[in-house]
Write a protein that holds these residues in place. Sequence first.
Motif, mmCIF file in Angstrom:
data_model
loop_
_atom_site.group_PDB
_atom_site.id
_atom_site.type_symbol
_atom_site.label_atom_id
_atom_site.label_comp_id
_atom_site.label_asym_id
_atom_site.label_seq_id
_atom_site.Cartn_x
_atom_site.Cartn_y
_atom_site.Cartn_z
ATOM 1 N N ALA A 67 40.642 40.612 43.988
ATOM 2 C CA ALA A 67 38.999 41.626 44.552
ATOM 3 C C ALA A 67 37.908 41.790 45.499
ATOM 4 C CB ALA A 67 38.899 43.352 43.867
ATOM 5 N N LEU A 68 37.097 40.787 44.746
ATOM 6 C CA LEU A 68 36.040 39.899 45.637
ATOM 7 C C LEU A 68 37.112 39.519 47.331
ATOM 8 C CD1 LEU A 68 33.313 40.726 45.589
ATOM 9 C CD2 LEU A 68 33.727 37.860 44.351
ATOM 10 N N SER A 69 38.171 38.733 46.793
ATOM 11 C CA SER A 69 38.483 38.124 47.972
ATOM 12 C C SER A 69 39.006 38.852 49.025
ATOM 13 C CB SER A 69 39.520 36.789 47.320
ATOM 14 O OG SER A 69 39.755 37.448 47.150
ATOM 15 N N ARG A 70 39.249 40.169 48.748
ATOM 16 C CA ARG A 70 39.900 40.977 49.544
ATOM 17 C C ARG A 70 39.206 41.475 50.292
ATOM 18 N NH1 ARG A 70 44.140 38.681 48.126
ATOM 19 N NH2 ARG A 70 46.135 39.671 46.907
ATOM 20 N N LEU A 71 37.810 41.784 49.859
ATOM 21 C CA LEU A 71 36.523 42.301 50.362
ATOM 22 C C LEU A 71 37.159 41.328 52.518
ATOM 23 C CD1 LEU A 71 34.542 44.292 50.576
ATOM 24 C CD2 LEU A 71 32.660 42.324 50.009
ATOM 25 N N PHE A 76 40.527 37.806 36.800
ATOM 26 C CA PHE A 76 41.229 36.916 37.418
ATOM 27 C C PHE A 76 41.258 38.297 38.714
ATOM 28 C CE2 PHE A 76 43.547 34.125 35.456
ATOM 29 C CZ PHE A 76 43.255 32.769 35.995
ATOM 30 N N ALA A 77 40.981 39.604 38.407
ATOM 31 C CA ALA A 77 41.826 40.993 39.213
ATOM 32 C C ALA A 77 40.997 40.827 40.075
ATOM 33 C CB ALA A 77 41.927 42.196 38.318
ATOM 34 N N ILE A 102 46.822 42.488 43.256
ATOM 35 C CA ILE A 102 47.625 41.560 44.109
ATOM 36 C C ILE A 102 49.997 42.845 45.078
ATOM 37 C CG2 ILE A 102 50.111 40.156 43.162
ATOM 38 C CD1 ILE A 102 48.405 39.527 40.808
ATOM 39 N N GLY A 103 49.729 44.126 44.474
ATOM 40 C CA GLY A 103 50.045 44.572 45.597
ATOM 41 C C GLY A 103 49.542 45.453 46.757
#
Length: 91
Positions: free
Chosen positions: A20-24, A15-16, A81-82
């Motif tokens: 992280a990849l989606s936040r790119l 999940f982490a 998430i934060g």
Amino acid sequence: MIQITITLSVVIQLFAAVIALSRLSLAKSFKAAWICISLALFLMLERRLISLWHVYQGGLEDPVNSLLGLAVSVFMLMGLIGLKTFIQTNA
């Protein structure tokens, strides 16, 4: 108990890494940093998967190492998430 701990760690780490990849896509000015973070998380996931495979093959795993791996996975997930708000305001 160790199998459950490592399996939980693998799921949380996955999940982490996906987060992280989606936040790119959100981090326009920090793409290189997020690529490095994403790669590191996927490598950490690989390491957990090797430990899990080793345990299922009958190998022994240090319970302290398993719990530390779970803690790292949980804290990485919570941190990512934060960071969503930070990324959105600074991207």
